[in-house]
Every structure is written in C-alpha cells, then in structure tokens.
Design a protein around this motif. Structure first.
Motif, PDB file in Angstrom:
ATOM      1  N   ASP A 106     -26.094  -5.146   8.771  1.00 49.11           N
ATOM      2  CA  ASP A 106     -27.203  -5.324   9.709  1.00 49.11           C
ATOM      3  C   ASP A 106     -28.446  -5.772   8.947  1.00 49.11           C
ATOM      4  OD1 ASP A 106     -25.685  -4.409  11.928  1.00 49.11           O
ATOM      5  OD2 ASP A 106     -25.992  -2.356  11.219  1.00 49.11           O
ATOM      6  N   ILE A 107     -28.968  -6.927   9.346  1.00 50.24           N
ATOM      7  CA  ILE A 107     -30.103  -7.513   8.640  1.00 50.24           C
ATOM      8  C   ILE A 107     -31.242  -7.759   9.625  1.00 50.24           C
ATOM      9  CG2 ILE A 107     -30.908  -9.504   7.304  1.00 50.24           C
ATOM     10  CD1 ILE A 107     -27.971  -9.834   6.388  1.00 50.24           C
ATOM     11  N   ASN A 147     -39.562 -11.174  14.348  1.00 52.59           N
ATOM     12  CA  ASN A 147     -38.398 -10.489  13.795  1.00 52.59           C
ATOM     13  C   ASN A 147     -37.134 -10.957  14.485  1.00 52.59           C
ATOM     14  OD1 ASN A 147     -39.977  -8.245  12.327  1.00 52.59           O
ATOM     15  ND2 ASN A 147     -40.749  -8.168  14.406  1.00 52.59           N
ATOM     16  N   ILE A 148     -36.058 -11.013  13.725  1.00 57.28           N
ATOM     17  CA  ILE A 148     -34.757 -11.241  14.337  1.00 57.28           C
ATOM     18  C   ILE A 148     -33.757 -10.304  13.674  1.00 57.28           C
ATOM     19  CG2 ILE A 148     -34.063 -13.187  12.858  1.00 57.28           C
ATOM     20  CD1 ILE A 148     -32.795 -14.355  15.505  1.00 57.28           C
ATOM     21  N   PHE A 149     -33.046  -9.570  14.512  1.00 59.12           N
ATOM     22  CA  PHE A 149     -31.993  -8.677  14.055  1.00 59.12           C
ATOM     23  C   PHE A 149     -30.710  -9.504  14.007  1.00 59.12           C
ATOM     24  CE2 PHE A 149     -34.275  -4.706  14.183  1.00 59.12           C
ATOM     25  CZ  PHE A 149     -35.317  -4.981  15.057  1.00 59.12           C
ATOM     26  N   VAL A 150     -30.125  -9.643  12.835  1.00 59.38           N
ATOM     27  CA  VAL A 150     -28.986 -10.530  12.628  1.00 59.38           C
ATOM     28  C   VAL A 150     -27.697  -9.724  12.568  1.00 59.38           C
ATOM     29  CG1 VAL A 150     -27.987 -12.254  11.072  1.00 59.38           C
ATOM     30  CG2 VAL A 150     -30.466 -12.107  11.331  1.00 59.38           C
ATOM     31  N   ASP A 151     -26.676 -10.237  13.255  1.00 65.28           N
ATOM     32  CA  ASP A 151     -25.360  -9.623  13.247  1.00 65.28           C
ATOM     33  C   ASP A 151     -24.332 -10.700  12.885  1.00 65.28           C
ATOM     34  OD1 ASP A 151     -23.564  -7.333  13.936  1.00 65.28           O
ATOM     35  OD2 ASP A 151     -22.817  -8.774  15.418  1.00 65.28           O
ATOM     36  N   TYR A 152     -23.328 -10.324  12.108  1.00 69.08           N
ATOM     37  CA  TYR A 152     -22.271 -11.257  11.721  1.00 69.08           C
ATOM     38  C   TYR A 152     -21.025 -11.043  12.573  1.00 69.08           C
ATOM     39  CZ  TYR A 152     -24.907 -12.418   7.518  1.00 69.08           C
ATOM     40  OH  TYR A 152     -25.870 -12.844   6.648  1.00 69.08           O
ATOM     41  N   THR A 153     -20.256 -12.114  12.752  1.00 70.11           N
ATOM     42  CA  THR A 153     -18.986 -12.054  13.461  1.00 70.11           C
ATOM     43  C   THR A 153     -17.888 -11.717  12.454  1.00 70.11           C
ATOM     44  OG1 THR A 153     -19.755 -13.766  14.962  1.00 70.11           O
ATOM     45  CG2 THR A 153     -17.393 -13.398  14.888  1.00 70.11           C
ATOM     46  N   HIS A 154     -17.127 -10.691  12.717  1.00 66.30           N
ATOM     47  CA  HIS A 154     -15.983 -10.293  11.867  1.00 66.30           C
ATOM     48  C   HIS A 154     -16.358 -10.278  10.382  1.00 66.30           C
ATOM     49  CE1 HIS A 154     -13.651 -10.708  15.471  1.00 66.30           C
ATOM     50  NE2 HIS A 154     -13.976 -11.978  15.580  1.00 66.30           N
ATOM     51  N   ASP A 155     -17.476  -9.671  10.074  1.00 66.85           N
ATOM     52  CA  ASP A 155     -18.047  -9.703   8.737  1.00 66.85           C
ATOM     53  C   ASP A 155     -17.092  -9.265   7.627  1.00 66.85           C
ATOM     54  OD1 ASP A 155     -18.136  -7.139   9.752  1.00 66.85           O
ATOM     55  OD2 ASP A 155     -20.311  -7.049   9.777  1.00 66.85           O
ATOM     56  N   PHE A 156     -16.523  -8.091   7.728  1.00 66.09           N
ATOM     57  CA  PHE A 156     -15.670  -7.582   6.653  1.00 66.09           C
ATOM     58  C   PHE A 156     -14.396  -8.416   6.500  1.00 66.09           C
ATOM     59  CE2 PHE A 156     -18.427  -4.027   6.977  1.00 66.09           C
ATOM     60  CZ  PHE A 156     -18.297  -3.281   5.822  1.00 66.09           C
ATOM     61  N   TYR A 157     -13.986  -9.064   7.580  1.00 69.97           N
ATOM     62  CA  TYR A 157     -12.708  -9.779   7.568  1.00 69.97           C
ATOM     63  C   TYR A 157     -12.847 -11.253   7.222  1.00 69.97           C
ATOM     64  CZ  TYR A 157     -11.720  -5.536  10.083  1.00 69.97           C
ATOM     65  OH  TYR A 157     -11.635  -4.221  10.432  1.00 69.97           O
ATOM     66  N   SER A 158     -14.057 -11.770   7.150  1.00 74.01           N
ATOM     67  CA  SER A 158     -14.211 -13.210   6.947  1.00 74.01           C
ATOM     68  C   SER A 158     -14.793 -13.593   5.587  1.00 74.01           C
ATOM     69  CB  SER A 158     -15.085 -13.796   8.057  1.00 74.01           C
ATOM     70  OG  SER A 158     -16.387 -13.261   7.999  1.00 74.01           O
TER      71      SER A 158
END
Length: 188
Positions: free
Chosen positions: A134-135, A32-43
């Motif tokens: 969050d994925i 499993n890998i919990f994935v997080d995005y950088t500045h998601d809503f803004y990019s």
C-alpha cells in the motif's frame, strides 16, 4: 516498509493523519493518491527479486539458495477433486512462504528508492508513505501528482507490478474521491 518488527499499520495511519492535520493547520494544499497493485505478490518478476537481493548486499550464498526456490518452479491446480496438468510458475513469490513477504518488501523498497523522493513534504513537492504493497503518494501540486504517479506506474511495470486502476483513491484538499480510471490527465 511493512512486515518489520515493532511497526504496524497503525504507525502508518498515524503518520498520514499527522501529514493531513499539519497541512490543514498551515494551510498547505496537498494532493494524494492511494495506490494499489493488481496481484502484487504473484506478478513481481523473479529476476528483479534477485537483483534487489544483490542491491541490499545479501550474501551470495543466501542469494543462490533463494534463487533455487524460485527458478523452474512447477505447480498444479486443483479443481473439484482433480488436479490440472503441471505448469511452470515464472513470476511472483510463493504463496505461504514466510520469505515471500520479505522478498516483496525488498522489491517495493527498491522501487520506491528509484522514485527519488526524499525530505519532508514542507520542503519538497512530493513524498510517499508505504506499508507492504500500500503506497500513498503526496504532492503539493496536481501536476506533480500526475508526474509522480506516471513515474511510479512506469517503474512498477519494470518490476512486473501493475497499478490497479479500480482501487486507487485520490484525495484533493481533504475531499476523497475513488479514482476508477487511473489515467490522470496533465494540467494545462
């Protein structure tokens, strides 16, 4: 997806716990890998937002109205008591706009559908669980995790979303590892 009525983070935590418990009960290895995005809503790219609205059969009139709120958006920053020069905002959804969460959820949903991960983990090698941005990617083999994560990064980049290399967590056979460098290597 997140921001839906009668759904919350607790539901997703329950699903993840069930997956982990059942895999342990039936002696199934999961990666499993919990994935997080950088500045998601803004990019996120705004043209991709409009594409997603069309894919989900949103009426043309509503798409045009939403596009009007996104096209040629101008902003000014405030530093101490002074305002900066006006600048054009070319990507992302508007901060504080009630529509932003819905638009972003549509983008994430479209992105995940491109991953083509269907079925359940007992019959397939790979699966995802998602809540807002969050994925969790779940696979049955390390190589499958590497390939799926790489594909997610590539598809995400097409939408302007960059995976945060500092906040991903890798879980292998129940052991949680904070994964600082998100460049997983191929198995030999």
């Amino acid at each position: 997806m997140g921001f839906r009525s009668n759904r919350c983070t607790i539901d997703h935590i329950f699903i993840i716990r069930q997956i982990f418990e059942k895999s342990h009960e039936y002696n199934i290895d999961l990666y499993n890998i919990f994935v997080d995005y950088t500045h998601d809503f803004y990019s996120v790219y705004r043209n991709k937002l409009i594409e997603c609205l069309k894919v989900f059969d949103v009426p043309d009139k509503l798409i045009r109205l939403i596009a009007l709120t996104l096209i040629q958006t101008r902003a000014r920053g405030k530093m101490n008591r002074d305002f900066t020069e006006e600048f054009i905002v070319e990507c992302g959804v508007k901060q504080g706009d009630p529509l932003s969460a819905i638009l972003f959820s549509l983008v994430i949903d479209k992105l995940l559908k491109k991953m083509e991960l269907r079925g359940n983990i007992t019959t397939q090698l790979k699966k995802y669980t998602a809540h807002t941005d969050d994925i969790l990617l779940t696979t049955r083999t390390k190589q499958s995790l590497v390939d799926t994560f790489q594909k997610l990064k590539e598809i995400s980049a097409q939408y302007g979303l960059i995976v945060n290399g500092k906040k991903n967590t890798l879980n292998v056979r129940g052991k949680i590892i904070t994964y600082k460098n998100y460049k997983l290597t191929r198995c030999t």
